[in-house]
Every structure is written in C-alpha cells, then in structure tokens.
Design a protein around this motif. Structure first.
Motif, mmCIF file in Angstrom:
data_model
loop_
_atom_site.group_PDB
_atom_site.id
_atom_site.type_symbol
_atom_site.label_atom_id
_atom_site.label_comp_id
_atom_site.label_asym_id
_atom_site.label_seq_id
_atom_site.Cartn_x
_atom_site.Cartn_y
_atom_site.Cartn_z
ATOM 1 N N LEU A 48 0.812 -1.223 0.000
ATOM 2 C CA LEU A 48 0.000 0.000 0.000
ATOM 3 C C LEU A 48 0.840 1.266 0.000
ATOM 4 O O LEU A 48 0.297 2.372 0.085
ATOM 5 N N ASN A 49 2.173 1.110 -0.068
ATOM 6 C CA ASN A 49 3.088 2.243 -0.182
ATOM 7 C C ASN A 49 2.982 3.244 0.966
ATOM 8 O O ASN A 49 3.089 4.453 0.764
ATOM 9 N N VAL A 50 2.735 2.715 2.186
ATOM 10 C CA VAL A 50 2.713 3.567 3.364
ATOM 11 C C VAL A 50 4.143 3.697 3.874
ATOM 12 O O VAL A 50 4.839 2.697 4.071
ATOM 13 N N GLY A 51 4.585 4.936 4.102
ATOM 14 C CA GLY A 51 5.973 5.163 4.487
ATOM 15 C C GLY A 51 6.216 5.158 5.979
ATOM 16 O O GLY A 51 7.257 4.692 6.442
ATOM 17 N N LYS A 52 5.257 5.700 6.742
ATOM 18 C CA LYS A 52 5.431 5.818 8.194
ATOM 19 C C LYS A 52 4.246 5.161 8.900
ATOM 20 O O LYS A 52 3.092 5.422 8.556
ATOM 21 N N ILE A 53 4.546 4.315 9.879
ATOM 22 C CA ILE A 53 3.488 3.577 10.581
ATOM 23 C C ILE A 53 3.735 3.635 12.083
ATOM 24 O O ILE A 53 4.846 3.342 12.544
ATOM 25 N N LEU A 54 2.719 4.033 12.808
ATOM 26 C CA LEU A 54 2.754 3.972 14.272
ATOM 27 C C LEU A 54 1.482 3.275 14.743
ATOM 28 O O LEU A 54 0.382 3.633 14.319
ATOM 29 N N VAL A 55 1.624 2.293 15.601
ATOM 30 C CA VAL A 55 0.461 1.609 16.162
ATOM 31 C C VAL A 55 0.554 1.667 17.686
ATOM 32 O O VAL A 55 1.549 1.232 18.271
ATOM 33 N N PHE A 56 -0.486 2.217 18.297
ATOM 34 C CA PHE A 56 -0.603 2.237 19.750
ATOM 35 C C PHE A 56 -1.764 1.324 20.151
ATOM 36 O O PHE A 56 -2.801 1.297 19.480
ATOM 37 N N SER A 69 7.429 2.057 12.567
ATOM 38 C CA SER A 69 8.147 1.840 11.314
ATOM 39 C C SER A 69 8.291 3.171 10.580
ATOM 40 O O SER A 69 7.298 3.845 10.286
ATOM 41 N N GLY A 70 9.530 3.549 10.336
ATOM 42 C CA GLY A 70 9.786 4.796 9.611
ATOM 43 C C GLY A 70 9.594 6.042 10.447
ATOM 44 O O GLY A 70 9.513 7.146 9.901
ATOM 45 N N VAL A 71 9.521 5.902 11.763
ATOM 46 C CA VAL A 71 9.293 7.040 12.658
ATOM 47 C C VAL A 71 10.416 7.074 13.688
ATOM 48 O O VAL A 71 10.775 6.046 14.264
ATOM 49 N N SER A 72 10.962 8.262 13.937
ATOM 50 C CA SER A 72 12.047 8.391 14.897
ATOM 51 C C SER A 72 11.517 8.282 16.332
ATOM 52 O O SER A 72 10.341 8.534 16.593
ATOM 53 N N LYS A 73 12.399 7.920 17.248
ATOM 54 C CA LYS A 73 12.010 7.781 18.651
ATOM 55 C C LYS A 73 11.532 9.108 19.229
ATOM 56 O O LYS A 73 10.591 9.152 20.020
ATOM 57 N N SER A 74 12.174 10.206 18.802
ATOM 58 C CA SER A 74 11.763 11.518 19.323
ATOM 59 C C SER A 74 10.337 11.858 18.896
ATOM 60 O O SER A 74 9.577 12.445 19.672
#
Length: 410
Positions: A48-56, A69-74
């Motif tokens: 699906l060409n998603v670049g940044k993924i965050l799951v809470f 995925s693709g997201v910095s810790k900060s």
C-alpha cells in the motif's frame, strides 16, 4: 460494456480482497504477535506504499507503542495518547492541518473492540514535503479493516494468555491447598487418650491460609499442642506457616521447656520472615497424670478455659509478645493451670471473632464465650461454633482465616 475504469476498480477490489484473505490465513495459522506485526508492516509498506506507521494499543499496563516503522524515537516520545489521540472517534485525514505533535503523519485511524477504543494507527508518507493529498489516503478504510483484525487478534491473544495464567494459578492454588491440608492434622492423627476429647476447626479464608494448629505426643502421659496465626493471609502467609510447622515439630520435644522453645521459634521466624511478618500463637503441654496444663500465650487471643464445677470461665493470658516482632523476646511468662474433671478448653485465631460489618471491624468474642460457658459437652459447643461461623459467612462478615482447637478433660 466494461470500461477501463470499471476494470481497474474490479482489479483494485480483487487485490484488496486477496490482501484480506492472506491476512486472515495468517491469523488462522495462529502465528505469534511479532510475526503478525511483521506481516502487517510489510503489507502496508510494500503493498500500500505507506511510508510511516505507528500503532498504539491499550494493554493492562496502559497505552503502549506496538509498532514503529519509519518514525524516529523523538517523534514517538512527543505523542501523548490522552492529549493527542483520544478525541478522534473516526478516521481523520490530517495531511493539510496536522497538530504540532503529529506533523509528518497523514491520517489517524482509531481502532475499536466492543465499542471501546483499544488502539490507534498513524500513517504517513516518507516524503514529508509532498504537497496535496497523500496517496495513502485512498487506502484508509482498508488499513482500518486490516488494523482492526490485527488489534482484535492481539486482544484475543492477551485474553487467552490471561485465561491460561488464571487457570494455571487456580491449579497451583488447588495443589497448595491440598498440600497445606495434609500438613494440618486430622482426627486420625490426634493423640488418643481416654481422659481427653479433641475437636478442631480449620477454615482458610482463601484456598490457603496462615493459620495452623497441631498436636504432638510428647510421652505416654503428656501431649503438646499449639494454635498459631501468621500476620496476613494467602500464599506468603501459608509459605511461612509451612516452614514454621517444620521447625515447631522438630523443636517441640518432651525435654524442652516452653520458655526455651519460644525463644528457639522466635529466632527461626525472624530468619524466615525478614521482619516482614510475625506469628502469634498459643503453645502448651498437658500431663494426664498431674492434670496440669502448662502454656505460653505469644501475643495471641487468650484461650478460654471453662470450669463446670465452679461455673467459671478463665482467660489464659500469661506469655510474651508475638514471634518475629523482636530479635530477642525480653520476657517469657509461663502459665500453669490445674485442670478439674470435665473442664473445657478452646484456643482460636482472631478470624473467628473479628468480623466485618460495613466499614467497621467488630469483635464478637462475647458470643464465643456464651457458647462454651455451659454444661453441654464440648462436641455440642463446637457444633454451635460452626453454626456461628456459618451465620457470619452468610452475612459476609468473615474476612480472615479461622482455626480452633478444643479439648475436653474427662
């Protein structure tokens, strides 16, 4: 006639259906949560060409970051679930006006299970400077369906694990209860003598408890007995009590004085409990020939001794502080009582008389005294005590372990 647009649409639906079928198959194969999240990440990024993924997701310990995925810790650390995400009740595109802490993301997808928010998925493009609507937006509904499948699977896994843990704990408690019940002597193990009748009650509040009683044949004409109560209840109290029983049985011999025995037990309790718990107890000896009862009350409720000839009820109070309260017990006072024929003796833990009524703890020692202060045989008195306990159980007043030993001297 099927147009090219319709063909593309059919192909798109077919591709989406295949994605869902592949995911459903992965779930049915009962992969680990880690494997499933890896499949989820690959699907979003490559299909699906998603670049940044965050799951809470919401767990027993609160909100946690399940996938990054693709997201910095900060970027992750700047996000506060309660402040930044809980207000979103449906899929929201934030490409054009993202909140300060969510810049770089294009959409927020809330996830629900049984009408309760249990997760949030944030997606975005790697090309943060892209103008206009992100191409990932067209997949939002599909991503929500896939994400919900993943989260519900994880929630079911968590519940399954909790259920297995509860079942394991239940079985361990049953085993512990059986073991502890084997440590508590039954009628077949009581000393047998024509001049003595013994009756007992043992009712742990939970499956296991911190109460203990015992009888030991010290000689042909002498028996030893004790009733003890560990502070608190449950597993920790039961473990200390089982250790205490082993020490008591090895230390309580015909030749040892009660004073020395108390100091020996105090040392062992201090070594086992590490000042976290203490034990109150009544311990004594009875000689059938001399009809003399010798005892020490170590911080325990005073046992009751009823003399039917005089119609008198005596509280046996001589003794010392509880075991494990101090490194050394400063004073141990040993009590001596001459027993008259027909006398009745009961010693019990505080769970019998300390009762809960609303938010108040009351003491119903007077009722127990009434039960024993009569000419009835001890066996009848013990039946009345059981009725008293049952009535308080029905009232939900009992909140602690209950143990009682009774002796009738014929």
């Amino acid at each position: 006639m099927i147009t090219k647009t319709k063909k593309r649409r059919v192909r798109l639906y077919k591709d989406r259906l295949n994605l869902l079928l592949d995911l459903a198959q992965t779930i049915n194969e009962d992969h680990s949560i880690e494997d499933l999240l890896s499949e989820f990440e690959i699907l979003l990024r490559e299909e699906l060409n998603v670049g940044k993924i965050l799951v809470f997701t919401l767990s027993d310990k609160g909100w946690m970051n399940l996938l990054n995925s693709g997201v910095s810790k900060s970027e992750v650390d700047e996000i506060n679930i309660e402040r930044d995400l809980l207000r979103y009740k449906q899929i929201e595109s934030i490409t054009l006006s993202p909140p300060d802490n969510l810049k770089g993301f294009d959409a927020i997808i809330p996830l629900y299970h049984r009408f309760k928010a249990i997760g949030y998925v944030l997606i975005g493009d790697l090309e943060e400077e892209r103008e206009g609507i992100s191409p990932t937006i067209k997949h939002l509904k599909l991503i929500q369906i896939i994400s919900n499948l993943i989260i519900v699977f994880i929630e079911n896994k968590r519940m399954q694990k909790a259920s297995l843990e509860q079942e394991t704990f239940r079985r361990e408690m049953e085993l512990a209860s059986r073991i502890q019940n084997q440590l508590i002597p039954g009628p077949d193990e009581f000393p047998k003598h024509k001049k003595l009748s013994i009756h007992t009650i043992y009712l742990p509040h939970l499956s296991v408890g911190g109460d203990y009683y015992d009888f030991i044949q010290l000689g042909r004409n002498t028996i030893g007995f004790c009733v003890a109560d560990v502070s608190g209840k449950g597993i920790s109290a039961a473990m200390l009590m089982s250790n205490f029983q082993a020490v008591m049985r090895s230390s309580f011999t015909k030749r040892i004085s009660l004073k020395k025995l108390i100091n020996t037990l105090n040392q062992r309790v201090n070594a086992s409990a590490n000042s976290e718990k203490f034990i109150t107890m009544v311990i004594g000896k009875y000689n059938f020939m001399s009809r003399r009862l010798t005892y020490v009350n170590a911080g325990h409720l005073p046992p009751l001794l009823y003399d039917p000839e005089k119609g008198q009820l005596m509280n046996l109070t001589k003794g010392c502080i509880g075991l494990g309260m101090l490194d050394l017990i400063p004073v141990v006072e040993v009590g001596h009582v001459k027993i008259t024929p027909g006398a009745k003796f009961i010693a019990f833990t505080d769970g019998l008389v300390e009762l809960e009524k609303g938010n108040i703890i009351t003491n119903d020692l007077l009722s127990v005294k009434r039960i024993i202060t009569n000419q009835d045989p001890l066996e009848k008195n013990i039946q009345d005590v059981r009725t008293f306990i049952a009535r308080n159980f029905d009232r939900r007043s009992v909140f602690d372990d209950i143990s009682l030993v009774g002796m009738e001297f014929r």
